[in-house]
Design a protein around this motif. Structure first.
Motif, PDB file in Angstrom:
ATOM      1  N   LYS A  60       2.028   1.712  -1.795  1.00  0.00           N
ATOM      2  CA  LYS A  60       0.251   1.421  -1.873  1.00  0.00           C
ATOM      3  C   LYS A  60      -0.076  -0.444  -3.055  1.00  0.00           C
ATOM      4  CE  LYS A  60      -3.602   3.872  -3.530  1.00  0.00           C
ATOM      5  NZ  LYS A  60      -4.382   5.249  -4.318  1.00  0.00           N
ATOM      6  N   TRP A  99      -2.654   1.665   2.286  1.00  0.00           N
ATOM      7  CA  TRP A  99      -0.897   2.012   2.772  1.00  0.00           C
ATOM      8  C   TRP A  99       0.033   1.454   3.385  1.00  0.00           C
ATOM      9  CZ3 TRP A  99       0.361   5.586  -0.744  1.00  0.00           C
ATOM     10  CH2 TRP A  99      -0.717   6.799  -1.081  1.00  0.00           C
ATOM     11  N   SER A 131      -7.263   2.115   2.234  1.00  0.00           N
ATOM     12  CA  SER A 131      -5.968   3.730   0.865  1.00  0.00           C
ATOM     13  C   SER A 131      -7.919   4.418   0.559  1.00  0.00           C
ATOM     14  CB  SER A 131      -5.536   3.924  -0.565  1.00  0.00           C
ATOM     15  OG  SER A 131      -7.033   2.579  -1.314  1.00  0.00           O
TER      16      SER A 131
END
Length: 162
Positions: free
Chosen positions: A22, A42, A64
Protein backbone atom coordinates in the motif's frame (compact mmCIF):
# COMPACT_ATOMS: atom_id res chain seq x y z
CA UNK A 1 -10.67 -6.22 -30.07
CA UNK A 2 -7.03 -6.96 -29.33
CA UNK A 3 -5.59 -10.43 -29.68
CA UNK A 4 -2.35 -11.03 -27.85
CA UNK A 5 0.03 -13.68 -28.97
CA UNK A 6 3.11 -14.99 -27.23
CA UNK A 7 5.52 -17.82 -27.79
CA UNK A 8 4.11 -21.06 -29.17
CA UNK A 9 3.80 -24.50 -27.60
CA UNK A 10 3.08 -23.27 -24.09
CA UNK A 11 1.96 -25.82 -21.52
CA UNK A 12 1.33 -23.41 -18.60
CA UNK A 13 0.69 -19.71 -18.05
CA UNK A 14 1.02 -18.31 -14.56
CA UNK A 15 1.89 -15.25 -12.49
CA UNK A 16 4.74 -14.77 -10.07
CA UNK A 17 3.85 -12.10 -7.51
CA UNK A 18 6.81 -9.89 -6.65
CA UNK A 19 5.11 -7.61 -4.13
CA UNK A 20 1.82 -6.25 -2.81
CA UNK A 21 2.16 -2.94 -1.00
CA UNK A 22 0.00 0.00 0.00
CA UNK A 23 1.44 3.38 -1.00
CA UNK A 24 0.49 6.91 -1.95
CA UNK A 25 0.25 7.39 -5.72
CA UNK A 26 2.33 9.68 -7.89
CA UNK A 27 0.39 12.61 -9.37
CA UNK A 28 -0.01 10.94 -12.78
CA UNK A 29 -1.31 7.68 -11.26
CA UNK A 30 -3.75 9.53 -9.00
CA UNK A 31 -4.98 11.53 -11.99
CA UNK A 32 -5.55 8.37 -14.04
CA UNK A 33 -7.46 6.74 -11.17
CA UNK A 34 -9.43 9.95 -10.51
CA UNK A 35 -8.36 10.07 -6.86
CA UNK A 36 -6.28 12.45 -4.75
CA UNK A 37 -2.62 11.79 -4.02
CA UNK A 38 -3.59 11.46 -0.35
CA UNK A 39 -5.71 8.38 -1.06
CA UNK A 40 -3.57 5.22 -0.82
CA UNK A 41 -3.41 2.67 -3.61
CA UNK A 42 -2.38 -0.96 -3.72
CA UNK A 43 0.73 -1.56 -5.81
CA UNK A 44 0.72 -5.14 -7.13
CA UNK A 45 3.87 -6.11 -8.99
CA UNK A 46 4.06 -9.42 -10.81
CA UNK A 47 5.71 -11.27 -13.66
CA UNK A 48 3.60 -13.29 -16.10
CA UNK A 49 5.30 -16.45 -17.35
CA UNK A 50 4.71 -18.90 -20.17
CA UNK A 51 6.07 -22.13 -18.73
CA UNK A 52 9.26 -20.75 -17.17
CA UNK A 53 9.79 -17.92 -19.68
CA UNK A 54 9.01 -14.39 -18.41
CA UNK A 55 6.77 -12.69 -20.97
CA UNK A 56 5.54 -9.55 -19.22
CA UNK A 57 6.17 -7.62 -16.04
CA UNK A 58 3.19 -5.73 -14.61
CA UNK A 59 2.72 -3.04 -12.00
CA UNK A 60 -0.96 -2.57 -11.08
CA UNK A 61 -2.21 0.41 -9.09
CA UNK A 62 -5.61 -0.18 -7.46
CA UNK A 63 -7.42 2.41 -5.32
CA UNK A 64 -7.61 1.15 -1.73
CA UNK A 65 -11.06 2.61 -1.03
CA UNK A 66 -13.04 -0.05 -2.97
CA UNK A 67 -10.41 -2.76 -2.33
CA UNK A 68 -9.74 -2.58 1.40
CA UNK A 69 -7.57 -5.69 1.77
CA UNK A 70 -5.07 -7.30 -0.57
CA UNK A 71 -2.14 -9.59 0.03
CA UNK A 72 -0.24 -12.22 -1.90
CA UNK A 73 -2.50 -15.04 -0.69
CA UNK A 74 -5.68 -13.30 -1.87
CA UNK A 75 -4.47 -12.75 -5.44
CA UNK A 76 -2.33 -15.87 -5.78
CA UNK A 77 -3.46 -18.62 -8.18
CA UNK A 78 -6.46 -16.78 -9.62
CA UNK A 79 -7.32 -14.05 -12.04
CA UNK A 80 -7.05 -10.56 -10.57
CA UNK A 81 -10.42 -9.65 -12.08
CA UNK A 82 -11.91 -12.81 -10.57
CA UNK A 83 -10.51 -11.70 -7.20
CA UNK A 84 -12.14 -8.27 -7.56
CA UNK A 85 -15.52 -9.74 -8.45
CA UNK A 86 -15.54 -12.50 -5.83
CA UNK A 87 -14.12 -10.51 -2.92
CA UNK A 88 -15.46 -7.00 -3.61
CA UNK A 89 -18.32 -7.32 -6.11
CA UNK A 90 -16.45 -5.24 -8.71
CA UNK A 91 -17.24 -6.20 -12.31
CA UNK A 92 -14.84 -5.16 -15.08
CA UNK A 93 -16.56 -3.44 -18.01
CA UNK A 94 -13.87 -2.07 -20.33
CA UNK A 95 -10.31 -0.79 -20.54
CA UNK A 96 -8.28 1.68 -22.54
CA UNK A 97 -4.74 0.80 -23.56
CA UNK A 98 -1.82 2.71 -24.98
CA UNK A 99 1.00 0.70 -26.59
CA UNK A 100 4.46 2.05 -27.34
CA UNK A 101 7.87 0.68 -28.18
CA UNK A 102 10.78 1.59 -25.96
CA UNK A 103 13.91 0.17 -24.37
CA UNK A 104 13.93 -1.88 -21.18
CA UNK A 105 15.10 -0.25 -17.97
CA UNK A 106 16.98 -2.08 -15.20
CA UNK A 107 13.87 -3.47 -13.42
CA UNK A 108 12.22 -4.62 -16.66
CA UNK A 109 15.40 -6.27 -17.95
CA UNK A 110 15.91 -8.11 -14.66
CA UNK A 111 12.30 -9.39 -14.55
CA UNK A 112 12.18 -10.36 -18.23
CA UNK A 113 15.69 -11.90 -18.33
CA UNK A 114 16.76 -9.58 -21.16
CA UNK A 115 19.57 -7.07 -21.50
CA UNK A 116 19.02 -3.52 -20.34
CA UNK A 117 18.16 -1.48 -23.43
CA UNK A 118 16.46 -4.40 -25.23
CA UNK A 119 13.28 -3.51 -27.11
CA UNK A 120 10.01 -3.93 -25.21
CA UNK A 121 6.36 -3.21 -25.86
CA UNK A 122 5.22 -0.92 -23.06
CA UNK A 123 1.46 -0.93 -22.44
CA UNK A 124 -0.51 1.30 -20.11
CA UNK A 125 -4.05 0.21 -19.30
CA UNK A 126 -6.80 2.04 -17.46
CA UNK A 127 -9.53 -0.43 -16.51
CA UNK A 128 -13.09 0.56 -15.59
CA UNK A 129 -15.70 -1.39 -13.68
CA UNK A 130 -18.73 -1.08 -11.45
CA UNK A 131 -19.95 -2.48 -8.16
CA UNK A 132 -22.64 -5.16 -8.56
CA UNK A 133 -24.98 -3.12 -6.37
CA UNK A 134 -24.40 0.03 -8.51
CA UNK A 135 -24.19 -1.10 -12.15
CA UNK A 136 -24.75 2.39 -13.60
CA UNK A 137 -21.74 3.95 -11.81
CA UNK A 138 -18.48 2.94 -13.50
CA UNK A 139 -15.14 4.05 -12.06
CA UNK A 140 -11.41 3.44 -12.66
CA UNK A 141 -10.56 0.12 -11.04
CA UNK A 142 -6.87 -0.08 -11.92
CA UNK A 143 -4.04 1.61 -13.76
CA UNK A 144 -1.49 -0.91 -15.06
CA UNK A 145 1.96 -0.52 -16.57
CA UNK A 146 3.01 -3.62 -18.50
CA UNK A 147 6.32 -4.31 -20.22
CA UNK A 148 6.36 -7.14 -22.75
CA UNK A 149 9.46 -8.81 -24.13
CA UNK A 150 9.20 -7.67 -27.77
CA UNK A 151 10.92 -10.84 -29.01
CA UNK A 152 8.32 -13.08 -27.37
CA UNK A 153 5.09 -11.15 -27.84
CA UNK A 154 3.00 -9.45 -30.51
CA UNK A 155 -0.34 -7.61 -30.61
CA UNK A 156 -2.99 -8.23 -33.26
CA UNK A 157 -5.97 -5.90 -33.51
CA UNK A 158 -9.35 -6.07 -35.16
CA UNK A 159 -10.91 -2.67 -35.59
CA UNK A 160 -14.65 -2.46 -36.10
CA UNK A 161 -17.00 0.34 -36.87
CA UNK A 162 -19.44 0.88 -34.00
Amino acid sequence: MVKRKCIRNISALYSQIISVEKEYPAARTANKLQISQEQPVWRLERIRLADTVPIVTEVNYIPSSPVRQMDMNLVKNRSFYEFLEQEYGIVIVYAREKVECRLADTRESRHLNISKGSPILHVERLTFGYRKNRPMESFPVEFVKMSYNAKKYSFHQIIRKE
